[in-house]
Design an enzyme around this catalytic site. Structure first.
Site, PDB file in Angstrom:
ATOM      1  N   LYS A 112       0.083   4.254  -0.325  1.00  0.00           N
ATOM      2  CA  LYS A 112      -0.579   5.454   0.244  1.00  0.00           C
ATOM      3  C   LYS A 112      -0.335   6.654  -0.686  1.00  0.00           C
ATOM      4  O   LYS A 112      -0.300   6.475  -1.904  1.00  0.00           O
ATOM      5  CB  LYS A 112      -0.109   5.684   1.673  1.00  0.00           C
ATOM      6  N   SER A 162       3.265  -2.327  10.399  1.00  0.00           N
ATOM      7  CA  SER A 162       4.701  -2.439  10.662  1.00  0.00           C
ATOM      8  C   SER A 162       5.323  -3.766  10.218  1.00  0.00           C
ATOM      9  O   SER A 162       6.222  -4.284  10.878  1.00  0.00           O
ATOM     10  CB  SER A 162       4.999  -2.192  12.143  1.00  0.00           C
ATOM     11  N   HIS A 211      -9.664   1.584   4.877  1.00  0.00           N
ATOM     12  CA  HIS A 211      -8.372   1.691   5.559  1.00  0.00           C
ATOM     13  C   HIS A 211      -8.519   2.639   6.746  1.00  0.00           C
ATOM     14  O   HIS A 211      -9.277   3.617   6.670  1.00  0.00           O
ATOM     15  CB  HIS A 211      -7.299   2.203   4.583  1.00  0.00           C
ATOM     16  N   ASN A 218       0.864  -1.177   0.000  1.00  0.00           N
ATOM     17  CA  ASN A 218       0.000   0.000   0.000  1.00  0.00           C
ATOM     18  C   ASN A 218       0.905   1.232   0.000  1.00  0.00           C
ATOM     19  O   ASN A 218       1.500   1.570   1.021  1.00  0.00           O
ATOM     20  CB  ASN A 218      -0.891  -0.031   1.256  1.00  0.00           C
ATOM     21  N   GLU A 237      -5.728  -4.786  10.601  1.00  0.00           N
ATOM     22  CA  GLU A 237      -4.677  -3.790  10.797  1.00  0.00           C
ATOM     23  C   GLU A 237      -4.929  -3.040  12.106  1.00  0.00           C
ATOM     24  O   GLU A 237      -5.639  -2.019  12.099  1.00  0.00           O
ATOM     25  CB  GLU A 237      -4.675  -2.787   9.642  1.00  0.00           C
ATOM     26  N   GLY A 284       2.838  -1.079   4.356  1.00  0.00           N
ATOM     27  CA  GLY A 284       2.904   0.345   4.032  1.00  0.00           C
ATOM     28  C   GLY A 284       4.351   0.767   3.857  1.00  0.00           C
ATOM     29  O   GLY A 284       4.974   0.556   2.811  1.00  0.00           O
ATOM     30  N   GLY A 285       4.935   1.339   4.907  1.00  0.00           N
ATOM     31  CA  GLY A 285       6.272   1.925   4.862  1.00  0.00           C
ATOM     32  C   GLY A 285       7.336   1.043   4.213  1.00  0.00           C
ATOM     33  O   GLY A 285       8.097   1.507   3.354  1.00  0.00           O
ATOM     34  N   GLY A 298       2.586   1.881  11.206  1.00  0.00           N
ATOM     35  CA  GLY A 298       3.664   2.864  11.220  1.00  0.00           C
ATOM     36  C   GLY A 298       4.353   2.983  12.579  1.00  0.00           C
ATOM     37  O   GLY A 298       5.057   3.955  12.850  1.00  0.00           O
TER      38      GLY A 298
HETATM   39  P1  PGA Z   1       2.761   0.232   7.765  1.00  0.00           P
HETATM   40  O1  PGA Z   1       1.293   0.526   7.156  1.00  0.00           O
HETATM   41  O2  PGA Z   1       3.259  -1.024   7.144  1.00  0.00           O
HETATM   42  O3  PGA Z   1       3.559   1.452   7.390  1.00  0.00           O
HETATM   43  O4  PGA Z   1       2.590   0.093   9.247  1.00  0.00           O
HETATM   44  C1  PGA Z   1       0.389  -0.515   6.921  1.00  0.00           C
HETATM   45  C2  PGA Z   1      -0.911   0.023   6.398  1.00  0.00           C
HETATM   46  O5  PGA Z   1      -1.322   1.128   6.799  1.00  0.00           O
HETATM   47  O6  PGA Z   1      -1.562  -0.618   5.560  1.00  0.00           O
END
Ligand code: PGA
Length: 264
Positions: free
Chosen positions: A11, A224, A108, A9, A181, A245-246, A187
């Protein structure tokens, strides 16, 4: 066996040129022969990219051009439930289909928290996706820290699922992906512990199978996920994949998440 899903993702990150460069690097790493030699079955797992809308078509063309459309799929980060009309800034299911999407992320926690999306709005989006019948939703659920501190996360998550899927009671749902999630892990630098994660995923499976008719269900985890913790998450029975995400923003890091997940 259900195919695992390793999803990125992005974002609100990356221009279409940056996505092109990213995919150049990522797709080069996906050497099918190399995987075959190591006896890893590539098609047990699907890679899903959810770039911003402005890059969907570019990403789709790149994936097709490289003959990876059986392995790599696209998701939109959202949709609106109406088919067309005066909805400035929104995007329809038809539009994402025309850009080659197979999936759509719905509900989300950032949409819920920052853009005030309610459970009812999410239910309308889910319902329109199943009416259309061509896109598989990735429905995001998960509690915040207060709910977890009060030990109400199971009630909270089942309530979110129940509201989102309300129009589908007694109907056959052909395919659904739920992304669990927990907001406190997004994050945050550390994911949920594997035992707690497995427990929640098993709960989601049971809750949905007891209350809905779902032909193909997958429950993936987000929050994360990195190349260092993918193994402890993916080895659990009810964790069918991850939404990243990140750590998906760097092609080598996301490729490693994919590669390490294949070995389990
Ligand atoms: P993250 O985000 O891996 O940066 O924690 C996951 C998400 O929001 O889908």
């Amino acid at each position: 066996m259900n195919k695992k899903i390793i999803a990125a993702n992005f974002k609100m990150n990356k221009t279409h040129k940056e996505i092109r460069d990213y995919l150049d690097i990522f797709l080069k790493k996906l050497d099918k022969e190399d995987f075959k030699n190591k006896n890893l079955n590539l098609l047990d797992t699907e890679i899903v990219f959810a770039p911003p809308y402005t890059s969907l078509l570019e990403a789709y063309n790149k994936i097709r051009l490289n003959y990876y459309d059986d392995l790599v799929r696209l998701a939109s980060q959202n949709i609106y439930y109406e088919k067309s009309g005066a909805y400035t800034g929104e995007i329809s299911i038809e539009m994402i289909k025309s850009c080659g999407c197979s999936y759509a992320i719905i509900g989300h926690s950032e949409r819920r928290r920052i853009f005030n999306e309610t459970d009812d709005l999410i239910a309308k989006k889910i319902s329109s996706i199943f009416d259309d019948g061509k896109i598989i939703p990735i429905l995001c659920v998960g509690e915040n820290l207060n709910v977890r501190k009060e030990q109400k996360e199971y009630d909270f998550v089942s309530n979110q699922l129940n509201t989102a899927l309300n129009s589908l009671k007694n109907k056959k749902i052909p395919s659904l992906i739920v992304a669990y999630e927990p907001i406190w892990a997004i994050g945050a630098g550390a994911p949920i512990g594997p035992e707690d994660g497995e427990k929640m995923h098993a709960f989601i499976y049971k809750y949905l199978n007891d209350n809905f008719i779902i032909e193909e269900l997958r429950v993936i985890y987000g929050g994360s996920v990195t190349q260092s913790n993918i193994k402890m998450l993916i080895t659990n029975k009810h964790i069918d994949g991850v939404l990243v995400g990140g750590a998906s923003l760097d092609p080598s890091s996301f490729y490693n998440i994919y590669k390490f997940s294949l070995q389990y």
